[in-house]
Design an enzyme around this catalytic site. Structure first.
Site, PDB file in Angstrom:
ATOM      1  N   GLY A   1       5.584   9.882   3.611  1.00  0.00           N
ATOM      2  CA  GLY A   1       5.381   9.289   4.374  1.00  0.00           C
ATOM      3  C   GLY A   1       4.019   8.190   4.245  1.00  0.00           C
ATOM      4  N   ASN A   2       4.310   7.350   4.612  1.00  0.00           N
ATOM      5  CA  ASN A   2       3.070   6.126   4.247  1.00  0.00           C
ATOM      6  C   ASN A   2       1.976   5.762   5.696  1.00  0.00           C
ATOM      7  OD1 ASN A   2       4.448   3.356   5.792  1.00  0.00           O
ATOM      8  ND2 ASN A   2       5.326   3.810   3.841  1.00  0.00           N
TER       9      ASN A   2
END
Ligand code: CTP
Length: 400
Positions: free
Chosen positions: A211-212
């Site tokens: 993810g980020n």
């Protein structure tokens, strides 16, 4: 925090629902965001919450009785009715809805409701049976037909022990509705605005993902600004911490492929497309069906590229549609953003810093520049995302 309600006078009418205590938080938030909040409480509301609570959070005297003008000349009802930019009734009981629908004026609140020409926003809260009763529904329909605005009620657990529709809408949904109601210039009315927002989660196995740090705050600010200006808004949101405004259509899309499909299904019906999502550029080639077990060896994952969503949307946009991207850059910010503007065939790109103290990811503010194909980049400095969204829509409105 942005001062979304700066210079606005909001008359907050609090009625006798158990949810009255939640109106204190509303008064506090509206005040913190720049509004002057004048609170008026019905007699039954005063039995549930002490007026001093509102006085403390809003820093204004609270109107508690019809004939207070002898001691509080500033709160004479006609004067207040004319001064208010918005009349928010939260919580609104079945009783106030009935009185407002039929023009009954038997206390300060109902009298002032008749006298005001400001927009009126009701946030109802009551038991499900009372809300769904034909009498209440007819009153709501009549008020709507006369131009009154409504937010909620929501569904959930009610004070009476029942579960169903009738809960006071969530605080943020009410604040959004206030922001939309207060903005009179609807220059995007009739326009369809599509926004991507938040991060993507690319699965590795049933429990892990790549993810980020994107929070969805920029997408939310853009959606609220579009709604304020009268647009019909759809937000395609990744699994972000920030919830898009409830007045928008919200489509959840966890992965870049899902986001791509959701955008492409809507791109040709959109007048403006804004890509604020931090799209995952790569996905895991083979997602493990079983949880990958820990061992002492290195784990190698093969990542394959995801589609460029905004470039695909720009390639298939309908004539006249404006496509706006956001460039997240750690270095050579303006030059890199300019390359993306041209490579993706965008009408505008907003460049953001994503490193150092002014990192925009997950923050309320970011350092930003607006780039168009044929003009010099415009630096907006270190700017709140709410204000940035206003600039973005001002610029879109000026695009030929
Ligand atoms: N974007 C997109 N689809 C992708 C990647 C990015 O729609 N697969 C959009 C983003 O939402 C943003 C713009 O393209 O509006 C630029 O995104 P950014 O992450 O800054 O750039 P990338 O194209 O991913 O390039 P790089 O990672 O090399 O900086």
């Amino acid at each position: 925090m942005s001062l979304l309600f700066a210079d606005k006078t909001i008359l907050l009418g609090v009625c006798g629902s158990v949810a009255a205590y939640r109106a204190c938080e509303l008064a506090s938030q509206l005040t913190q965001q720049g509004a002057t909040v004048l609170t008026a409480m019905t007699e039954s509301a005063q039995r549930l919450v002490c007026p001093a609570s509102f006085e403390a959070v809003a820093g204004q005297p609270v109107i508690t009785e019809m004939f207070a003008l002898c001691v509080q000349p500033g709160v004479e009802h006609i004067a207040v009715a004319q001064r208010a930019d918005l009349f928010l009734i939260a919580p609104a009981t079945a009783n106030i809805l009935a009185k407002a629908a039929h023009g009954i004026a038997d206390d300060w609140l109902s009298t002032t409701l008749l006298a005001t020409r400001a927009p009126v926003l009701f946030a109802p809260a009551m038991n499900t049976a009372m809300y769904t009763h034909p009498a209440t529904q007819a009153n709501v329909a009549q008020l709507r037909a006369r131009g009154a605005l409504f937010v909620g009620p929501a569904s959930g657990n009610l004070a009476c022990g029942d579960t169903g529709i009738g809960r006071l809408a969530d605080r943020d949904d009410i604040l959004d509705a206030v922001a939309i109601a207060l903005h009179s210039e609807k220059d995007f009315a009739g326009k369809r605005v599509l926004i991507t927002s938040g991060p993507n989660y690319e699965p590795i196995d049933p429990v892990r993902f790549i993810g980020n740090r994107s929070s969805g705050k920029m997408g939310r600010a853009l959606a609220l600004e579009a709604l304020r200006r009268g647009a019909q808004v759809c937000v395609v949101s990744g699994p972000a911490d920030t919830k898009p405004p409830a007045a928008a259509e919200i489509v959840y899309a966890a992965t870049a492929a899902q986001m791509h499909d959701a955008v492409m299904a809507r791109a040709d019906q959109s007048d403006v497309i804004l890509a604020a999502a931090a799209v995952a550029d790569f996905r895991v080639e083979k997602i493990s069906e079983q949880k990958i077990k820990r061992n002492d060896n290195a784990l190698r994952l093969t990542l394959v590229p995801n589609p460029d969503i905004i470039a695909a949307a720009a390639a298939q946009k309908r004539p006249g549609c404006k496509v706006v991207g956001f460039a997240a850059e750690s270095h050579d910010i303006v030059a890199n953003a300019d390359k993306k503007l041209r490579r993706k065939n965008l009408d505008m790109i907003v460049a953001n810093t994503i490193s150092g103290e002014k990192d925009a990811i997950g923050a309320d503010k970011g350092e930003a520049w607006i780039l168009l194909p044929d003009t010099q980049p415009e630096s907006l400095g270190y700017i709140d995302k709410t204000l940035l969204a206003q600039h973005v829509f001002d610029r879109i409105a000026r695009l030929a």
